[in-house]
Design an enzyme around this catalytic site. Structure first.
Site, PDB file in Angstrom:
ATOM      1  CG  HIS A  61      39.569 -30.923  -5.560  1.00 36.55           C
ATOM      2  ND1 HIS A  61      39.489 -29.963  -6.526  1.00 36.55           N
ATOM      3  CD2 HIS A  61      39.263 -30.313  -4.391  1.00 36.55           C
ATOM      4  CE1 HIS A  61      39.137 -28.814  -5.970  1.00 36.55           C
ATOM      5  NE2 HIS A  61      39.001 -29.002  -4.675  1.00 36.55           N
ATOM      6  NE  ARG A  62      44.994 -37.152  -7.385  1.00 40.98           N
ATOM      7  CZ  ARG A  62      46.132 -37.157  -6.720  1.00 40.98           C
ATOM      8  NH1 ARG A  62      46.209 -37.699  -5.523  1.00 40.98           N
ATOM      9  NH2 ARG A  62      47.209 -36.622  -7.257  1.00 40.98           N
TER      10      ARG A  62
END
Length: 167
Positions: free
Chosen positions: A49-50
């Site tokens: 996600h990051r």
């Protein structure tokens, strides 16, 4: 007030859609993560996600105190809460009064100056779970989603990466 609820099933594209919506507002977006990295698999999910989001987000990790985090980050860029169902799971695990916490959130959202985009899972489209804990979670998630959808300006349902406007 801008409150947008983005819902859908697992791997439907709802987080990606919410990120696009958050970036459409002026200011530096704030990512409020409710997940906790309690094992290697969750570490990997968080890292993916990051990497997808990039470095232009302010990040806050908030497993329980969501209303406080929204209050503290109000007045700048849009806030993306990902996700309400993990927050609910955290509340249940911590034996917090989840209906009261959901009402606190529903009451706080209309008072926000900066936009809030909330991601949640639609968990009520499948079969009835075979155990009491899973049924409790499913029912709580459905009630939470109804409560937040009621105060949201917009509600989107994402299927196969495609958003459908519900409200």
């Amino acid at each position: 007030m801008t409150v947008i609820l983005v819902t859908g099933g697992a791997r439907s594209g709802k987080s990606r859609r919410a990120e696009v919506r958050a970036r459409s507002f002026a200011g530096q977006p704030v990512y409020i993560a409710t997940a906790e990295a309690l094992d290697a698999e969750m570490d990997e999910r968080i890292a993916r996600h990051r990497a997808r989001r990039g470095n232009d987000w302010i990040e806050r990790e908030v497993p329980l105190d969501l209303v406080e985090a929204l209050t503290e980050t109000d007045g700048a860029g849009a806030r993306l809460v990902d996700c309400l169902t993990l927050w609910l799971s955290n509340l249940l695990h911590a034996e917090r009064d989840w209906p009261q916490e959901v009402m606190r959130l529903a009451n706080a959202l209309p008072r926000q100056q900066s936009p809030v985009i909330l991601v949640t899972n639609e968990v009520g489209l499948g079969i009835v779970p075979d155990n009491a804990l899973a049924r409790t979670f499913r029912d709580a998630a459905g009630l939470m989603n109804q409560t937040i959808a009621e105060v949201a300006n917009e509600v989107e349902f994402v299927v196969a990466g495609l958003p459908m406007k519900l409200k």
